[in-house]
Structures are given as structure tokens and as C-alpha cells.
Design an enzyme around this catalytic site. Structure first.
Site, mmCIF file in Angstrom:
data_model
loop_
_atom_site.group_PDB
_atom_site.id
_atom_site.type_symbol
_atom_site.label_atom_id
_atom_site.label_comp_id
_atom_site.label_asym_id
_atom_site.label_seq_id
_atom_site.Cartn_x
_atom_site.Cartn_y
_atom_site.Cartn_z
ATOM 1 N N HIS A 265 -4.572 -11.780 -0.264
ATOM 2 C CA HIS A 265 -4.727 -10.329 -0.324
ATOM 3 C C HIS A 265 -4.845 -9.804 -1.753
ATOM 4 C CE1 HIS A 265 -4.019 -10.340 3.912
ATOM 5 N NE2 HIS A 265 -2.828 -10.892 3.762
ATOM 6 N N ARG B 156 -0.223 31.488 6.241
ATOM 7 C CA ARG B 156 -0.772 30.291 6.881
ATOM 8 C C ARG B 156 -0.205 30.095 8.269
ATOM 9 N NH1 ARG B 156 -1.479 25.442 2.760
ATOM 10 N NH2 ARG B 156 -2.298 24.504 4.663
ATOM 11 N N ARG C 194 -4.252 -3.940 3.498
ATOM 12 C CA ARG C 194 -5.153 -3.089 4.289
ATOM 13 C C ARG C 194 -6.403 -2.654 3.523
ATOM 14 N NH1 ARG C 194 -2.389 -0.305 8.443
ATOM 15 N NH2 ARG C 194 -4.423 0.545 8.963
ATOM 16 N N PRO D 210 3.190 4.378 0.512
ATOM 17 C CA PRO D 210 4.004 4.806 -0.637
ATOM 18 C C PRO D 210 3.828 6.300 -0.914
ATOM 19 C CG PRO D 210 2.674 2.873 -1.179
ATOM 20 C CD PRO D 210 2.218 3.359 0.151
ATOM 21 N N GLU D 211 4.954 6.988 -1.108
ATOM 22 C CA GLU D 211 4.938 8.397 -1.469
ATOM 23 C C GLU D 211 5.503 8.530 -2.889
ATOM 24 O OE1 GLU D 211 6.694 10.828 1.608
ATOM 25 O OE2 GLU D 211 5.995 9.477 3.172
#
Ligand SMILES: [Zn+2]
Length: 276
Positions: free
Chosen positions: A94, A155, A113, A2-3
Site C-alpha cells: 500500500h 440555515r 484506500r 483522520p480529523e
């Protein structure tokens, strides 16, 4: 994983369920969730807290309590919430935590996970914790092309790796970084410090566009990520490049390629995104 758009979708679903409610009972079933803190101690601390606000910073979900404390939830790979009337949650191997609210509803946290984290912070700890980890919110006013320029200046890292740094763009992850770079026609391996001002302004805009589209589609549904009511988001049907190896670019028809940048799978159009 998820973002920002996925976490924002979770936030919007949880907000009406939690705000103004008190945590009546808390059970944390997996010690990994609160490591290094003892799960039973954290559960005891959470009991009786009243939820003032369900907020978000970057990929963190922030449950702010009336006491000033906050629970920072990071879903990592597969963390997700489910909501149901008390006692009616289906069995789930889970499940890592269950919170019974004072309106007799249950909010369960599941995580296949087990990389997700719950961190309870004292009032004075919350802002410092976030400030050292996160840059500005990309959809707020303090995220500007000038800020992006300052962060990327000098950078030599690949552009993709530089924008994935959460201190540059809070909440941007692998999916929406690829989408934003495709929209801006920038090669993911280009040296971050070489962008000129028009390109910085373009990228600033495409980061916002990619994230806003993701929010509008209620995020993407990949593997185990789902919205809190179990409904899938639909953003995965609108990816321009992410996960589309060999499919034609929407702009020029060239097959999308996959490379690895900074250790992350990266999809791009070799024709539209030249000039590394
Ligand atoms: Zn193309």
C-alpha cells in the site's frame, strides 16, 4: 477518517523529522496521489526542496518549503506516514510514495484506500487555496461564538451537517462533531439556524473540548489510521457517543442511538439531545 486531532498528531510526529531537512530523492508510486498532475513531474519538482515548517490547516498537513512552495497532504480515509532509516522500510503493497531525506532517513506514505492527495502549490497559490476551503482554526482566537452565529444564521440544514462544513469549523469531522453535539446536548438534526446565543456559546466551547481531548489522546485509531511511528492513538476508548450504538449514555444511561444525518452515520443520546 483522520480529523483535526489525528492530523495534528501526525504533524507533531513529522515536524522534528522533516524541519530543516532537504528532500534528497522522491519517488511517487501511485499516479492517483498527485492527480491531475504527473507523479514523476511532481517528484522532480519536490527534489531538492528544503522543509521550513510542517504545519496544519483543518485536515490538511502543510509541508512549507524554504522556496515558499508548499505540499498540501490530505490523508482522506487511510493515508499515513512511516519513518525509518534509509533502506530499512519493510515491504508494503500500500506504499504510494517514498521520500529520502538528506539525513539518510526514509519517509514513506501509505494509503490503503487511495483517496489521499498530494498537491504541490506555488508560493502565491497556498493561502488563496486554503482561504476558499476553510474557515478559522477552531482552537485559534478567530474562531468565536459570533463567527459560529454568523455561519449558522438562517440555515435550515441539520446542525450536524452545518458544523461539518469545513468553512464553518476547519478540521471538524464525523467523530468530533458527534462528540461536540453530545457535550452541548444538541440534537444533530436540529435546524442549524435556530440555536440561541447561550447554545452557540456552549457549542463553541464543546467543539474545542472535543478536539482538545482528541489531541491529548493523540487521536483515535480506527481501521487503518495510525500515527507516523506506527503507534495507535487512544481516543477511541473515550468516545461518548461515536460508534457506541446501544451502549449506555455516560450522562443518563439511555442507550445511544444511530441515525443518518446528511448522509453520515450519526450517534447521539435520544434523552440528553432532545429538541430537534
Ligand atoms: Zn444521555
Amino acid at each position: 477518517m483522520p480529523e483535526l486531532p489525528e492530523v495534528e498528531t501526525v504533524r507533531r510526529r513529522l515536524q522534528p523529522l522533516l524541519e530543516g531537512r532537504t528532500l534528497a530523492e522522491v519517488e511517487i508510486l501511485d499516479g492517483r496521489l498527485t492527480r491531475p498532475h504527473d507523479p514523476d513531474e511532481v517528484a522532480a519538482e519536490l527534489r531538492g526542496e528544503r522543509v521550513d515548517e510542517v504545519a496544519r490547516r483543518g485536515k490538511y498537513l502543510i509541508v512549507r518549503f524554504a522556496s515558499g512552495r508548499a505540499l498540501l497532504v490530505h490523508l482522506r480515509m487511510t493515508g499515513a506516514f512511516l519513518h525509518a532509516p534509509a533502506g530499512s522500510l519493510p515491504g508494503d503493497p500500500h506504499r504510494r510514495a517514498v521520500v529520502r531525506m538528506d539525513d539518510r532517513s526514509d519517509v514513506a506514505y501509505r494509503d490503503v484506500r487511495r483517496f489521499g492527495t498530494w498537491l504541490l502549490l506555488e508560493p502565491e497559490e497556498v493561502e488563496p487555496y486554503l482561504a476558499v476551503r476553510l474557515g478559522p482554526e477552531p482552537l485559534e482566537d478567530d474562531f468565536t461564538p459570533e463567527f459560529l452565529r454568523e455561519r449558522l444564521r438562517g440555515r435550515r440544514a441539520p446542525l450536524k451537517a452545518a458544523v461539518l462544513d469545513q468553512r464553518t469549523v476547519a478540521g471538524l469531522g464525523n467523530i468530533y462533531a458527534d462528540e461536540a453535539l453530545w457535550r452541548a446536548r444538541l440534537h444533530p438534526r436540529r435546524e442549524a439556524g435556530t440555536l440561541r446565543r447561550p447554545q452557540l456559546e456552549l457549542l463553541h466551547g464543546t467543539i474545542r473540548e472535543a478536539l482538545e481531548l482528541g489531541i491529548a489522546r493523540q487521536g483515535s485509531t480506527l481501521r487503518d489510521y495510525r500515527t507516523p511511528d506506527g503507534a495507535p492513538g487512544t481516543m477511541q476508548h473515550e468516545f461518548a457517543v461515536y460508534g457506541r450504538l446501544g451502549e449506555p449514555c455516560d450522562r443518563c444511561g439511555t442507550p445511544i442511538e444511530r441515525i443518518v444525518v446528511g448522509g453520515r452515520g450519526t450517534w447521539f443520546c435520544p434523552r440528553c439531545q432532545r429538541g430537534r
